[in-house]
Design a protein around this motif. Structure first.
Motif, mmCIF file in Angstrom:
data_model
loop_
_atom_site.group_PDB
_atom_site.id
_atom_site.type_symbol
_atom_site.label_atom_id
_atom_site.label_comp_id
_atom_site.label_asym_id
_atom_site.label_seq_id
_atom_site.Cartn_x
_atom_site.Cartn_y
_atom_site.Cartn_z
ATOM 1 N N GLY A 170 0.846 -1.190 0.000
ATOM 2 C CA GLY A 170 0.000 0.000 0.000
ATOM 3 C C GLY A 170 0.878 1.235 0.000
ATOM 4 N N ASP A 171 0.766 2.040 1.031
ATOM 5 C CA ASP A 171 1.596 3.242 1.118
ATOM 6 C C ASP A 171 2.683 3.106 2.189
ATOM 7 N N LYS A 172 2.918 1.881 2.666
ATOM 8 C CA LYS A 172 3.924 1.637 3.691
ATOM 9 C C LYS A 172 5.151 0.972 3.075
ATOM 10 N N VAL A 173 6.320 1.495 3.413
ATOM 11 C CA VAL A 173 7.578 0.950 2.924
ATOM 12 C C VAL A 173 8.327 0.354 4.109
ATOM 13 N N GLN A 174 8.746 -0.897 3.952
ATOM 14 C CA GLN A 174 9.500 -1.557 5.006
ATOM 15 C C GLN A 174 10.820 -2.023 4.407
ATOM 16 N N LYS A 175 11.910 -1.585 5.024
ATOM 17 C CA LYS A 175 13.237 -1.954 4.530
ATOM 18 C C LYS A 175 13.903 -2.878 5.535
ATOM 19 N N VAL A 176 14.606 -3.892 5.008
ATOM 20 C CA VAL A 176 15.323 -4.838 5.846
ATOM 21 C C VAL A 176 16.727 -4.970 5.288
ATOM 22 N N ASP A 177 17.705 -4.836 6.160
ATOM 23 C CA ASP A 177 19.098 -5.042 5.777
ATOM 24 C C ASP A 177 19.569 -6.336 6.433
ATOM 25 N N LEU A 178 20.084 -7.252 5.615
ATOM 26 C CA LEU A 178 20.527 -8.549 6.133
ATOM 27 C C LEU A 178 21.992 -8.770 5.787
ATOM 28 N N CYS A 179 22.721 -9.353 6.735
ATOM 29 C CA CYS A 179 24.090 -9.768 6.423
ATOM 30 C C CYS A 179 23.997 -11.053 5.601
ATOM 31 N N ASP A 180 25.109 -11.485 5.029
ATOM 32 C CA ASP A 180 25.098 -12.675 4.171
ATOM 33 C C ASP A 180 24.585 -13.910 4.913
ATOM 34 N N GLU A 181 25.009 -14.067 6.171
ATOM 35 C CA GLU A 181 24.609 -15.243 6.935
ATOM 36 C C GLU A 181 23.101 -15.244 7.208
ATOM 37 N N CYS A 182 22.564 -14.088 7.607
ATOM 38 C CA CYS A 182 21.121 -13.995 7.881
ATOM 39 C C CYS A 182 20.300 -14.196 6.605
ATOM 40 N N ALA A 183 20.789 -13.664 5.499
ATOM 41 C CA ALA A 183 20.089 -13.830 4.221
ATOM 42 C C ALA A 183 20.010 -15.301 3.849
ATOM 43 N N LYS A 184 21.107 -16.037 4.072
ATOM 44 C CA LYS A 184 21.112 -17.474 3.766
ATOM 45 C C LYS A 184 20.136 -18.222 4.672
ATOM 46 N N GLN A 185 20.082 -17.826 5.961
ATOM 47 C CA GLN A 185 19.158 -18.459 6.897
ATOM 48 C C GLN A 185 17.708 -18.227 6.488
ATOM 49 N N LYS A 186 17.437 -17.053 5.922
ATOM 50 C CA LYS A 186 16.074 -16.710 5.491
ATOM 51 C C LYS A 186 15.755 -17.270 4.109
#
Length: 157
Positions: free
Chosen positions: A8-24
């Motif tokens: 909608g009109d809400k923006v959510q940003k997430v910054d992940l390190c390489d390890e967290c990105a792999k876990q997700k």
């Protein structure tokens, strides 16, 4: 890795390190297909099937289905015609239709609608006169006068 989700009109940003990105399970951003992200898994394969497969290439810029799948963008204006069959399904599911109409100021839209209606009535009037249906012609003439009056009262667009 930087992920941005817009709802909608809400923006959510997430910054992940390489390890967290792999876990997700987000470990290969280059392998993520924009059509698949937007429309669900399998959307880009469906597009390939409908438009002639991955070997289809734009005659002007040389862009392929694989290029679209990687970037989520087309290479040139000719790409839209080249990949039209596959794009149609994607666009219909992403948007309200396959033709962009944009937004129009309210007063201008009213003017367009009334002008279109007036043109339709003029055609009907010509048919009524040709078939000598003068009662219908008189009714159409009266409706045309009302619409013309409305058009005259609208602010200049």
């Amino acid at each position: 890795m930087h992920l941005t989700q817009i709802t909608g009109d809400k923006v959510q940003k997430v910054d992940l390190c390489d390890e967290c990105a792999k876990q997700k399970g987000v470990n290969d951003p280059g392998g993520i297909s924009l059509p698949d992200l937007l429309l669900g898994l399998g959307a880009s394969q469906e597009m390939e099937e409908k438009s002639g497969g991955p070997e289809l290439r734009c005659p002007k810029c040389g862009f392929t289905q694989a290029d679209f799948k990687k970037s989520g963008r087309l290479g040139c204006s000719v790409c839209y015609n080249t990949f039209a069959e596959g794009l149609e399904g994607l666009l219909k599911s992403m948007h309200k239709g396959i033709r962009h109409v944009g937004k129009v100021p309210h007063a201008l839209q009213q003017t367009r609608d009334l002008s279109d209606r007036l043109a339709q009535l003029q055609k009907k009037l010509a048919k009524a006169i040709a078939s000598e249906d003068f009662e219908a012609a008189a009714t159409l003439r009266d409706e045309m006068k009302q619409i013309t009056g409305k058009l005259m009262r609208l602010p200049a667009a």
